[in-house]
Design a protein around this motif. Structure first.
Motif, PDB file in Angstrom:
ATOM      1  N   GLY A 159       0.770  -1.237   0.000  1.00  0.00           N
ATOM      2  CA  GLY A 159       0.000   0.000   0.000  1.00  0.00           C
ATOM      3  C   GLY A 159       0.795   1.277   0.000  1.00  0.00           C
ATOM      4  N   ASP A 206     -10.344   5.364  -1.545  1.00  0.00           N
ATOM      5  CA  ASP A 206     -10.233   3.992  -2.046  1.00  0.00           C
ATOM      6  C   ASP A 206      -9.380   4.042  -3.314  1.00  0.00           C
ATOM      7  N   VAL A 207      -8.137   3.573  -3.189  1.00  0.00           N
ATOM      8  CA  VAL A 207      -7.176   3.591  -4.293  1.00  0.00           C
ATOM      9  C   VAL A 207      -7.120   2.192  -4.912  1.00  0.00           C
ATOM     10  N   LYS A 208      -7.388   2.119  -6.204  1.00  0.00           N
ATOM     11  CA  LYS A 208      -7.429   0.835  -6.907  1.00  0.00           C
ATOM     12  C   LYS A 208      -6.148   0.034  -6.712  1.00  0.00           C
ATOM     13  N   ILE A 263      -8.490   6.593  -8.375  1.00  0.00           N
ATOM     14  CA  ILE A 263      -9.359   6.759  -7.211  1.00  0.00           C
ATOM     15  C   ILE A 263     -10.718   6.175  -7.558  1.00  0.00           C
ATOM     16  N   SER A 267     -14.265   8.007  -2.494  1.00  0.00           N
ATOM     17  CA  SER A 267     -13.739   8.726  -1.348  1.00  0.00           C
ATOM     18  C   SER A 267     -14.894   9.021  -0.398  1.00  0.00           C
ATOM     19  N   GLU A 270     -11.332   9.435   3.656  1.00  0.00           N
ATOM     20  CA  GLU A 270     -10.723   8.164   3.256  1.00  0.00           C
ATOM     21  C   GLU A 270     -10.808   8.042   1.744  1.00  0.00           C
ATOM     22  N   ASP A 328      -5.704   1.597   2.122  1.00  0.00           N
ATOM     23  CA  ASP A 328      -6.190   2.854   1.571  1.00  0.00           C
ATOM     24  C   ASP A 328      -5.885   3.996   2.533  1.00  0.00           C
ATOM     25  N   GLY A 339      -7.598  -2.219  -1.698  1.00  0.00           N
ATOM     26  CA  GLY A 339      -8.385  -2.051  -0.478  1.00  0.00           C
ATOM     27  C   GLY A 339      -7.666  -2.373   0.814  1.00  0.00           C
ATOM     28  N   SER A 368      -6.059   7.500   4.647  1.00  0.00           N
ATOM     29  CA  SER A 368      -7.091   8.304   5.300  1.00  0.00           C
ATOM     30  C   SER A 368      -6.407   9.429   6.068  1.00  0.00           C
ATOM     31  N   THR A 395      -4.101  -0.251  -4.322  1.00  0.00           N
ATOM     32  CA  THR A 395      -3.833  -0.858  -3.015  1.00  0.00           C
ATOM     33  C   THR A 395      -4.741  -2.046  -2.747  1.00  0.00           C
TER      34      THR A 395
END
Length: 157
Positions: free
Chosen positions: A12, A138-140, A48, A51, A136, A147, A144, A149, A142
């Motif tokens: 991540g 949500d990054v593709k 992204i 969020s 927060e 992610d 999930g 924050s 990583t």
């Protein structure tokens, strides 16, 4: 990409940096909506997916355990790089930045915090209740797992 770069991606470490371009702080206790704009900066190209902005109260109970009450939440469905807002998902190029706006509304802090005996900023302070806003992302890349924050304490008046 080298072995260590691949490992950083797997755990991540995508080089994502978050800060608040603007956040409503201080916040008025009786206001039904808190607003914030989260800036997302990318070291490497990222996508992204979503969020979320959350506003919540936290205290330590009599047993010394932390308790939280979610007061409101908003999902950002579009982002801007300084121009028009575009629907998510969005790609942020390496070295680029985009913003997400949150409008966390329909809140009634008096009703939400009545079980804690809080009905004003003064009673919140006496009872050790603190308020926080967390963005927060949500990054593709990583998947999930990690992610990013960003939490900020909010002064409530």
């Amino acid at each position: 990409m080298g072995f260590f770069d691949k490992m950083k991606k797997m755990v991540g470490k995508t080089g994502v940096e978050l800060d608040y371009k603007w956040i409503e702080n201080p916040f008025t206790f009786t206001d039904p909506m808190i607003k914030a704009t989260l800036r997302i900066k990318a070291e490497d190209e990222i996508t992204i997916l979503e969020s979320t902005g959350s506003f919540y109260a936290r205290r330590e109970n009599d047993d010394g355990m932390e308790e939280e009450i979610l007061l409101g939440e908003d999902t950002c469905t579009s982002m801007s790089d300084g121009g028009d807002y575009k629907d998510l998902p969005q790609t942020i190029k390496a070295g680029g930045a985009q913003t997400c706006a949150f409008f966390v509304g329909d809140m009634d802090l008096i009703e939400s915090l009545k079980d804690w005996g809080v009905d004003s900023p003064e009673s919140a302070k006496i009872k050790g209740v603190k308020f926080f806003f967390k963005g927060e992302v949500d990054v593709k890349e990583t998947v999930g797992l990690f992610d990013p924050s960003l939490e900020q304490e909010i002064t409530v008046r």
